[in-house]
Design an enzyme around this catalytic site. Structure first.
Site, PDB file in Angstrom:
ATOM      1  N   GLU A   1       0.853  -1.182   0.000  1.00 40.38           N
ATOM      2  CA  GLU A   1       0.000   0.000   0.000  1.00 40.38           C
ATOM      3  C   GLU A   1       0.891   1.233   0.000  1.00 40.38           C
ATOM      4  O   GLU A   1       1.872   1.261   0.747  1.00 40.38           O
ATOM      5  CB  GLU A   1      -0.914   0.033   1.226  1.00 40.38           C
ATOM      6  CG  GLU A   1      -1.942   1.151   1.143  1.00 40.38           C
ATOM      7  CD  GLU A   1      -2.928   1.177   2.323  1.00 40.38           C
ATOM      8  OE1 GLU A   1      -2.760   0.404   3.276  1.00 40.38           O
ATOM      9  OE2 GLU A   1      -3.855   1.989   2.257  1.00 40.38           O
TER      10      GLU A   1
ATOM     11  N   GLY B   1       2.637   2.429  10.850  1.00 43.94           N
ATOM     12  CA  GLY B   1       2.389   1.642  12.052  1.00 43.94           C
ATOM     13  C   GLY B   1       2.267   0.155  11.756  1.00 43.94           C
ATOM     14  O   GLY B   1       2.905  -0.672  12.399  1.00 43.94           O
TER      15      GLY B   1
ATOM     16  N   MET C   1       0.280  -2.878   8.636  1.00 42.71           N
ATOM     17  CA  MET C   1      -0.392  -3.045   7.357  1.00 42.71           C
ATOM     18  C   MET C   1      -1.270  -4.285   7.350  1.00 42.71           C
ATOM     19  O   MET C   1      -0.850  -5.368   7.758  1.00 42.71           O
ATOM     20  CB  MET C   1       0.671  -3.125   6.251  1.00 42.71           C
ATOM     21  CG  MET C   1       0.105  -3.280   4.868  1.00 42.71           C
ATOM     22  SD  MET C   1      -0.907  -1.836   4.412  1.00 42.71           S
ATOM     23  CE  MET C   1      -2.099  -2.624   3.349  1.00 42.71           C
TER      24      MET C   1
ATOM     25  N   GLU D   1      -5.731  -3.283  12.476  1.00 41.99           N
ATOM     26  CA  GLU D   1      -5.367  -4.090  11.302  1.00 41.99           C
ATOM     27  C   GLU D   1      -6.295  -5.283  11.164  1.00 41.99           C
ATOM     28  O   GLU D   1      -6.700  -5.639  10.063  1.00 41.99           O
ATOM     29  CB  GLU D   1      -3.906  -4.551  11.386  1.00 41.99           C
ATOM     30  CG  GLU D   1      -2.880  -3.432  11.567  1.00 41.99           C
ATOM     31  CD  GLU D   1      -3.052  -2.255  10.627  1.00 41.99           C
ATOM     32  OE1 GLU D   1      -3.479  -2.466   9.477  1.00 41.99           O
ATOM     33  OE2 GLU D   1      -2.769  -1.117  11.046  1.00 41.99           O
TER      34      GLU D   1
HETATM   35  N1  PHE Z   1      -3.220   0.804   5.797  1.00 45.21           N
HETATM   36  C1  PHE Z   1      -2.372   0.927   6.950  1.00 45.21           C
HETATM   37  C2  PHE Z   1      -3.296   1.117   8.127  1.00 45.21           C
HETATM   38  O1  PHE Z   1      -3.859   2.110   8.355  1.00 45.21           O
HETATM   39  C3  PHE Z   1      -1.425   2.069   6.932  1.00 45.21           C
HETATM   40  C4  PHE Z   1      -0.367   1.994   5.885  1.00 45.21           C
HETATM   41  C5  PHE Z   1      -0.468   2.767   4.756  1.00 45.21           C
HETATM   42  C6  PHE Z   1       0.731   1.184   6.072  1.00 45.21           C
HETATM   43  C7  PHE Z   1       0.495   2.740   3.794  1.00 45.21           C
HETATM   44  C8  PHE Z   1       1.711   1.164   5.123  1.00 45.21           C
HETATM   45  C9  PHE Z   1       1.608   1.937   3.992  1.00 45.21           C
HETATM   46  O2  PHE Z   1      -3.561   0.266   8.840  1.00 45.21           O
HETATM   47 ZN    ZN Z   2      -5.832   1.455   8.551  1.00 45.41          ZN
END
Ligand code: PHE
Ligand code: ZN
Length: 884
Positions: free
Chosen positions: A127, A267, A269, A304
């Site tokens: 992401e 934080g 993923m 998560e």
């Molecule tokens: N999607 C993750 C979260 O909020 C955050 C995230 C975004 C981690 C982009 C890595 C890269 O839980």
């Molecule tokens: Zn998130």
């Protein structure tokens, strides 16, 4: 200087993808220096999309293409084109299989996007757009694919091989390599893809789901960390149960895996079935982690996990919809954490964070709506607005609907959109349908940036007993949005009588008085007037109870009224907020008038709060009430931030409390001693918070016995919460009072924890946040420390981030040295890790808030950065918007 400005991506340009990828079979030959990725993709034209030029465009960056074949025919170079960020295959059929073979270089990947190395392990972060660094693909969230993965690697170096979904076989080959196969039955966007390989140890448990399926749970860590996973595991199981009970959501794969890695930009993923975490949000033992760390782990593990439904099963159509998954999931994790301990304290913490981070963002050059209209670099939009304001927007809908109808709304959402990539609009429509309410005006919360301000005024008619409240709402203009429309705002109000009891809040025209308590008003117009009847005397209003909307309320309270609310308001949040307002007001007066003495009435109010510390008090809440607003928050309340004045005033007030309430504070220390058995119950955490708040005040005006106590607390090393609290006091104290106790404690701490990176981060951070005059020199020295490195984001945040954000006094030194220091570091970091470089810019984006001298100094640094050739899009976007 000449520069080609990067393209701006607009929501209004959204088009469905021209091709879909139904299935992807990936084979990885894993190695640290070099990894080969073989991809077999089943593509077909998207019936819902317009036909393009007949070519197929696949995203891809930093890939070395070895081969491309279409339906088993290797393509000659004339039939495709390799661009810097894409592979274009000319004239493709409507349905076909594409095979590519690429090489990637994990060890060279310092950006930590795509496949990279952390310690001795390999892991991925996809992401938002990292998958394109792994293989050529249509790397956008509305392309949902069934992935199967084979991982081949040296069996000794990488005995653990993980990917998304379910394990479907493992074999060791004759050459000493091992192959593991994983199959994910759920179609997913590429950003949720993950693989991990390493010599990892698992901490394992099981969870029985609602329907009776047994799911193995594993937390994979480096072998020396297996004794630090209990809390994460407990949090995971609690989150799984909670999601079943509160949302009817059950886990859906045969196994749930978590991996903790030391190098991580964010934080954690939510990759399907394989959550990857920054080690900071997994590893904790009482002697290594503070109560805040424990709470962070509980919240992030749950966050998560909750994404499995809000993000994975139902995902985002495009990145403008990011808050669809993040706002909703933050709301869910906030509610989960509230249910685990004290709901009131949790709300205070969340609002404090919103005010500290999101309100300034909304008032600055990077302001954007919860659903942005445009971006240059999506990585810059993982913001407090998308996350925390997004959560408030979901919270308001939950409150408007009430628990039953909100649950009907989320049930409808899960049922209707399971397996799809959708929009915030789809979410709101479910709430509207299930709640049977009209949210057309409410939708503006997603589209309009800026924090609404509510100006409140009132009048009382003693003859009729009518009390009128007038509320004017307006939202300040933000970049690119000059007209703002009135919002629908849920505004919770209470009225207090002279004894502090809630009155019935009865609107004019109603024949019957409701029970005394809170009344939810719905604001819709720019100006609204409410008349309440049946009152014997003028009430004291308690406004925006529970922080019912993410807005700023202005009402001309007297000090006496604030003190009264602080003591009597039945709404715990507003008791705290009244205390905050009172402290902010006094501190701003002390800033303006440096020889003003601290008023007795204020000290008395704090003294009365301290007296509430008895057997059945909520010590955590009391600790919140006793916490003075931060220097940055105080700065946010001023027209021009007075950096030095704020620090002086805050120290003056803290010292006055420490001196004048010495006995009461000592009483707090006595009553809240740590029992021999340490525990993580809310009550025990509350005791520690309150005791350390008291210690902090006492150490502002320390007598030798207090210093001794503080040193003893540090040396006892009972738990990290107490150790860090004492260490911070010793480091910040004037050497005149403590001699070299601060230095000694730092040395001892280093010797004890040099080999534990997460604890060592605290050691770096504490020094960076010290108000001592030589802090910048010290931070510069620490850059040379053998344990410092720019390639670990946690370490960078601990030293550089803590200095720039957590030490306004020294960062904003009027000689500009702090600004130059930060700009230097950003320029060093940008080629290595643009996401981290860009995030460090934040304190400089706020330059307009300072005096002319500082403005000029910060601007000069921003301009200097902008001059640099080859800047990342990440840094370019933030700097150019800040100057623009
Ligand atoms: N999607 C993750 C979260 O909020 C955050 C995230 C975004 C981690 C982009 C890595 C890269 O839980
Ligand atoms: Zn998130």
């Amino acid at each position: 200087m000449y520069r080609t400005t990067p393209p701006v991506i607009h929501l209004k340009d959204y088009r469905p993808p021209e091709f879909l990828i139904d299935r992807a079979a990936l084979h990885f030959d894993l190695g640290l220096e070099e990894t080969a990725v073989h991809a077999e993709l089943d593509l077909r034209r998207n019936p819902a999309a317009k036909r393009g030029d007949g070519d197929l465009y696949l995203d891809g960056e930093h890939l070395e293409l070895l081969e491309v074949a279409l339906d088993d025919r290797t393509l000659p170079p004339a039939e495709y084109e390799i661009r810097e960020d894409a592979l274009v295959v000319h004239r493709v059929p409507d349905r076909f299989r594409l095979r590519t073979r690429v090489l990637i270089r994990p060890a060279d990947n310092t950006a930590l996007e795509g496949l990279y190395v952390s310690g001795d392990m390999l892991c991925t972060q996809c992401e938002a757009e990292g998958f394109r660094r792994i293989t050529y693909f249509i790397d956008r969230p509305d392309v949902m694919t069934r992935f199967s993965v084979a991982l081949a690697a040296d069996a000794e170096r990488f005995p653990v091989l993980l990917a998304n979904g379910n394990p479907v076989g493992e074999e060791t080959l004759e050459d000493g390599r091992k192959v593991a196969r994983w199959d994910d039955p759920f179609p997913k966007p590429s950003y949720l893809f993950a693989v991990v390989a390493g010599d990892l140890a698992a901490v394992s448990d099981r969870f029985t789901t609602l329907s009776g399926r047994e799911v193995p749970l594993n937390i994979y860590v480096e072998p020396e960390n297996t004794d630090k996973c209990d809390h994460a595991m407990r949090s995971l199981k609690a989150a799984m149960r909670w999601d079943e009970e509160r949302y009817g959501r059950e886990y859906d794969l045969d196994v749930f895996n978590i991996v903790a890695v030391s190098h991580f930009n964010m934080g954690a993923m939510e990759n399907k079935g394989l959550n990857v975490f920054n080690a900071k949000y997994i590893l904790a033992r009482p002697d290594t982690a503070t109560d805040m760390d424990f709470a962070g782990i509980e919240g992030v593990v749950a966050h998560e996990y909750f994404h499995n439904w809000t993000g994975n099963r139902i995902t985002c159509r495009d990145w403008f919809q990011l808050s669809l998954k993040e706002g909703f999931t933050v709301y869910r994790d906030q509610e989960f954490s509230a249910d685990q301990s004290s709901r009131g304290v949790k709300r205070i913490e969340d609002v404090r964070m919103l005010r500290a981070r999101q309100f300034p963002e909304d008032a600055g050059p990077m302001a954007h709506p919860v659903r942005p209209d445009s971006y240059i670099e999506i990585n810059n939009f993982y913001t407090a607005t998308v996350y925390e304001k997004g959560a408030e927007v979901v919270r308001m809908q939950a409150n408007l609907l009430g628990p039953e109808r909100f649950r009907k709304g989320t049930d409808l959402y899960f049922e209707r959109f399971d397996g799809q990539a959708v929009t915030t609009e789809d979410f709101v429509r479910c709430m509207e349908e299930a709640g049977d309410i009209d949210l057309s005006q409410f939708r503006r919360w997603y589209a309009q940036a800026g924090t609404p301000v509510l100006e409140c005024a009132d009048s009382f008619d003693a003859h009729t007993g009518a009390y009128t409240l007038e509320i004017r709402q307006h939202t300040p203009t933000t970049p690119g949005q000059s007209t703002k429309l009135p919002l629908q705002i849920p505004f919770a109000v209470g009225l207090l009588d002279a004894a502090g009891a809630d009155l019935p809040v009865q609107l004019d025209g109603e024949t019957e008085a409701p029970a005394p308590g809170t009344r939810m008003l719905a604001l819709r117009e720019a100006v609204e007037r409410f008349t309440f009847v049946g009152l014997d005397a003028e009430p004291v209003p308690s406004l925006l109870r529970g922080f019912s909307a993410p807005v700023i309320v202005r009402y001309p309270y007297t000090d006496a009224q604030l003190t009264f609310l602080m003591a009597h308001d039945s709404d715990g949040f507003n008791r705290w907020d009244a205390a905050q307002s009172l402290s902010v007001r006094l501190l701003l007066e002390l800033v303006a008038e440096s020889d003003k003495p601290v008023p007795e009435a204020y000290i008395e109010a704090v003294g009365r709060a301290l007296k509430q510390d008895d057997a059945d008090a909520d010590q955590a809440l009391l600790a919140e009430v006793l916490t003075l607003p931060s220097e940055s928050y105080l700065g946010d309340q001023m027209t021009v931030v007075d950096v030095d004045g704020i620090h002086r005033a805050r120290e003056q007030l803290a010292a006055a409390i420490g001196e004048q309430l010495r006995d009461a504070l000592l009483g707090v220390l006595e009553r809240n001693q740590e029992p021999v058995e340490y525990d993580l119950s809310p009550a025990a955490m509350g005791r520690r918070a309150l005791r350390n708040a008291a210690l902090g005040y006492l150490m502002r005006a320390p007598t030798p016995d207090i210093v001794e106590r503080c040193r003893a607390q540090f040396e006892a090393g009972h738990n990290m919460t107490d150790v860090i609290a004492a260490l911070r006091c010793l480091v910040d104290a004037d050497p005149e009072h403590v001699g070299d106790a601060g230095e000694q404690a730092l040395t001892a701490f280093y010797q004890r924890w040099a080999e534990d990176p997460l604890v060592l981060d605290k050691w770096f951070g504490l020094q960076a946040q010290s108000s001592r005059p030589d802090t910048l020199e010290r931070v510069e020295g620490l850059l040379e420390h053998p344990k410092f490195t720019l390639t670990n984001p946690n370490r960078v945040r601990a030293l550089i981030g803590a200095f720039a954000v957590g030490n306004p006094l020294r960062f904003h030194a009027v000689d500009g040295a702090g600004y130059r220091f930060l700009a230097d570091r950003i320029l060093e970091l940008d080629p290595l890790n643009p996401q981290i470089a860009s995030r460090l810019l934040y304190p400089m984006t706020r330059w307009r808030r300072y005096d002319e001298i500082r403005q000029a100094l910060i601007r000069a640094q921003l301009e200097r950065i902008l001059e640099v050739e080859g800047l990342s899009n990440d840094v370019y976007e933030v700097v150019s918007k800040s100057l623009g």
